[in-house]
Design an enzyme around this catalytic site. Structure first.
Site, PDB file in Angstrom:
ATOM      1  N   TYR A 171       0.839  -1.208   0.000  1.00 41.16           N
ATOM      2  CA  TYR A 171       0.000   0.000   0.000  1.00 41.16           C
ATOM      3  C   TYR A 171       0.875   1.260   0.000  1.00 41.16           C
ATOM      4  O   TYR A 171       0.619   2.213  -0.741  1.00 41.16           O
ATOM      5  CB  TYR A 171      -0.893  -0.062   1.241  1.00 41.16           C
ATOM      6  CG  TYR A 171      -1.925   1.017   1.397  1.00 41.16           C
ATOM      7  CD1 TYR A 171      -3.096   1.019   0.627  1.00 41.16           C
ATOM      8  CD2 TYR A 171      -1.765   2.009   2.354  1.00 41.16           C
ATOM      9  CE1 TYR A 171      -4.072   1.989   0.817  1.00 41.16           C
ATOM     10  CE2 TYR A 171      -2.735   2.982   2.546  1.00 41.16           C
ATOM     11  CZ  TYR A 171      -3.885   2.979   1.767  1.00 41.16           C
ATOM     12  OH  TYR A 171      -4.836   3.944   1.966  1.00 41.16           O
ATOM     13  N   ILE A 204      -8.982   8.008   8.688  1.00 45.58           N
ATOM     14  CA  ILE A 204     -10.359   8.472   8.485  1.00 45.58           C
ATOM     15  C   ILE A 204     -11.320   7.316   8.775  1.00 45.58           C
ATOM     16  O   ILE A 204     -11.070   6.182   8.344  1.00 45.58           O
ATOM     17  CB  ILE A 204     -10.559   8.954   7.017  1.00 45.58           C
ATOM     18  CG1 ILE A 204      -9.453   9.944   6.579  1.00 45.58           C
ATOM     19  CG2 ILE A 204     -11.954   9.552   6.818  1.00 45.58           C
ATOM     20  CD1 ILE A 204      -9.430  11.279   7.273  1.00 45.58           C
TER      21      ILE A 204
HETATM   22  P1  NAI Z   1     -13.418   2.154   1.297  1.00 45.41           P
HETATM   23  O1  NAI Z   1     -12.914   0.766   1.342  1.00 45.41           O
HETATM   24  O2  NAI Z   1     -14.575   2.552   2.136  1.00 45.41           O
HETATM   25  O3  NAI Z   1     -13.745   2.598  -0.196  1.00 45.41           O
HETATM   26  C1  NAI Z   1     -12.951   2.257  -1.286  1.00 45.41           C
HETATM   27  C2  NAI Z   1     -13.873   1.955  -2.439  1.00 45.41           C
HETATM   28  O4  NAI Z   1     -13.083   1.605  -3.571  1.00 45.41           O
HETATM   29  C3  NAI Z   1     -14.801   0.760  -2.149  1.00 45.41           C
HETATM   30  O5  NAI Z   1     -16.137   1.125  -2.432  1.00 45.41           O
HETATM   31  C4  NAI Z   1     -14.314  -0.297  -3.101  1.00 45.41           C
HETATM   32  O6  NAI Z   1     -15.328  -1.159  -3.568  1.00 45.41           O
HETATM   33  C5  NAI Z   1     -13.731   0.539  -4.227  1.00 45.41           C
HETATM   34  N1  NAI Z   1     -12.784  -0.232  -5.037  1.00 45.41           N
HETATM   35  C6  NAI Z   1     -11.774  -1.007  -4.588  1.00 45.41           C
HETATM   36  N2  NAI Z   1     -11.157  -1.588  -5.613  1.00 45.41           N
HETATM   37  C7  NAI Z   1     -11.788  -1.175  -6.743  1.00 45.41           C
HETATM   38  C8  NAI Z   1     -11.615  -1.459  -8.122  1.00 45.41           C
HETATM   39  N3  NAI Z   1     -10.666  -2.293  -8.553  1.00 45.41           N
HETATM   40  N4  NAI Z   1     -12.447  -0.859  -9.013  1.00 45.41           N
HETATM   41  C9  NAI Z   1     -13.417  -0.028  -8.597  1.00 45.41           C
HETATM   42  N5  NAI Z   1     -13.630   0.267  -7.295  1.00 45.41           N
HETATM   43  C10 NAI Z   1     -12.832  -0.317  -6.380  1.00 45.41           C
HETATM   44  O7  NAI Z   1     -12.174   3.073   1.621  1.00 45.41           O
HETATM   45  P2  NAI Z   1     -12.037   4.621   1.987  1.00 45.41           P
HETATM   46  O8  NAI Z   1     -11.509   4.689   3.359  1.00 45.41           O
HETATM   47  O9  NAI Z   1     -13.255   5.372   1.629  1.00 45.41           O
HETATM   48  O10 NAI Z   1     -10.832   5.002   1.019  1.00 45.41           O
HETATM   49  C11 NAI Z   1     -10.910   5.827  -0.130  1.00 45.41           C
HETATM   50  C12 NAI Z   1      -9.493   6.172  -0.567  1.00 45.41           C
HETATM   51  O11 NAI Z   1      -8.848   6.887   0.485  1.00 45.41           O
HETATM   52  C13 NAI Z   1      -8.623   4.950  -0.849  1.00 45.41           C
HETATM   53  O12 NAI Z   1      -7.805   5.204  -1.960  1.00 45.41           O
HETATM   54  C14 NAI Z   1      -7.786   4.818   0.408  1.00 45.41           C
HETATM   55  O13 NAI Z   1      -6.567   4.173   0.155  1.00 45.41           O
HETATM   56  C15 NAI Z   1      -7.602   6.275   0.778  1.00 45.41           C
HETATM   57  N6  NAI Z   1      -7.255   6.480   2.166  1.00 45.41           N
HETATM   58  C16 NAI Z   1      -8.112   6.141   3.184  1.00 45.41           C
HETATM   59  C17 NAI Z   1      -7.736   6.352   4.495  1.00 45.41           C
HETATM   60  C18 NAI Z   1      -8.616   6.019   5.648  1.00 45.41           C
HETATM   61  O14 NAI Z   1      -8.178   6.175   6.796  1.00 45.41           O
HETATM   62  N7  NAI Z   1      -9.847   5.576   5.459  1.00 45.41           N
HETATM   63  C19 NAI Z   1      -6.424   6.922   4.825  1.00 45.41           C
HETATM   64  C20 NAI Z   1      -5.616   7.236   3.698  1.00 45.41           C
HETATM   65  C21 NAI Z   1      -6.032   7.033   2.417  1.00 45.41           C
END
Ligand code: NAI
Length: 263
Positions: A171, A204
């Site tokens: 990651y 988050i």
């Molecule tokens: P989440 O897991 O709630 O949402 C991520 C979404 O991406 C999910 O709906 C998932 O189905 C979708 N996804 C995953 N692989 C996919 C693919 N191959 N094609 C289409 N959609 C796909 O995660 P969250 O927390 O909302 O994260 C959003 C972004 O923020 C991510 O890039 C994550 O790495 C980043 N992030 C999140 C943090 C946190 O603390 N929640 C911290 C730092 C970065």
């Protein structure tokens, strides 16, 4: 799947004439941060193209909630880890909405393991989704942005991409890669008025982080100067700023939303 997507209202080409809103394509729109971004950009007057891999009931509800006479919501189904899906999704949005003003590369996955336990597939999957996916979409979207000499690309990086983290080599590599890619795209596209920035969220509260135990969360909180976990809206607010007119002189930056973790 395709039947599902066709049950959402689509815009006929004759409707394009009265279009005034800017259009934002958001990947991973059903996730915690993606949904908050969709809600915020709707409130800022954008039309939306929301990417998910499959339509689940909760997402259907979201689309119904966001769609109204002021906000056209298009659903684009696809796996961002597949270049052909990315190409098709961009074409679908152009066909239905005529333009893409903002691309938010938000979708991401984790497969946390210590290096000794991390398989090659664990490494490759995380890189392919988090890094290649953003590359494919940016490449296909930029073709249209270049023609219009206008556009914004916002990449969701992470504090982990800036500092590294034990158990997250895959990651961290993907998110650090996104940082380098953001700066390179920014330099390459600046002359066409396409601004490319990254956001580095800290910790988050979303489905991605809810699987962590209370003990782990308390440990993380202790490392956050503001002493609390962030909310998806904290990230969405910055996304809206970077998508809007007021950020027109900002490109190639990585901006942290992390309660001070990156100080
Ligand atoms: P989440 O897991 O709630 O949402 C991520 C979404 O991406 C999910 O709906 C998932 O189905 C979708 N996804 C995953 N692989 C996919 C693919 N191959 N094609 C289409 N959609 C796909 O995660 P969250 O927390 O909302 O994260 C959003 C972004 O923020 C991510 O890039 C994550 O790495 C980043 N992030 C999140 C943090 C946190 O603390 N929640 C911290 C730092 C970065």
């Amino acid at each position: 799947l395709h039947q599902d997507v066709h049950s959402f209202p689509t815009r006929r080409s004759s409707d394009l004439i009265c279009m005034a809103n800017k259009v934002a394509l958001i990947t991973g729109a059903a996730g915690g941060i993606g949904t908050a971004i969709a809600e915020k950009l709707k409130s800022e007057g954008f039309d939306l193209a929301l990417n998910v891999r499959t339509v689940k009931p909760q997402f259907k509800e979201l689309v119904e909630r966001l769609s109204d006479e002021n906000c056209h919501v298009q659903v684009v189904l696809g796996d961002i880890a597949r270049a052909e899906d990315c190409k098709r999704m961009v074409e679908e949005v152009i066909e239905e909405q005529g333009q893409i003003d903002v691309l938010v590369n938000n979708a991401g996955i984790t497969k946390d393991k210590l290096v000794m336990q991390m398989s090659e597939a664990d490494f490759e999957d995380v890189i392919t989704t988090n890094l290649n996916g953003a590359f494919y979409l940016s490449k296909y979207v930029s073709r249209y942005m270049m023609k219009r000499r206008s556009g914004r690309i916002i990449n969701m990086a992470s504090v982990v991409g800036l500092h590294g983290n034990a158990g997250q080599a895959n990651y961290a590599a993907a998110k650090a890669g996104l940082v380098g890619m953001t700066k390179s795209f920014a330099k390459e596209f600046a002359s066409r008025n396409i601004l490319v920035n990254a956001i580095a969220p800290g910790f988050i509260e979303t489905p991605m982080t809810e699987k962590l135990t209370e003990q782990v969360k308390d440990k993380i909180k202790a490392e956050i100067p503001l002493g609390k976990i962030g909310e998806p809206s904290d990230v969405a607010n910055l996304t809206a700023f970077l998508a809007g007119d007021e950020s027109r002189y900002i490109t190639g930056q990585v901006i942290s939303v992390d309660g001070g973790m990156n100080i």
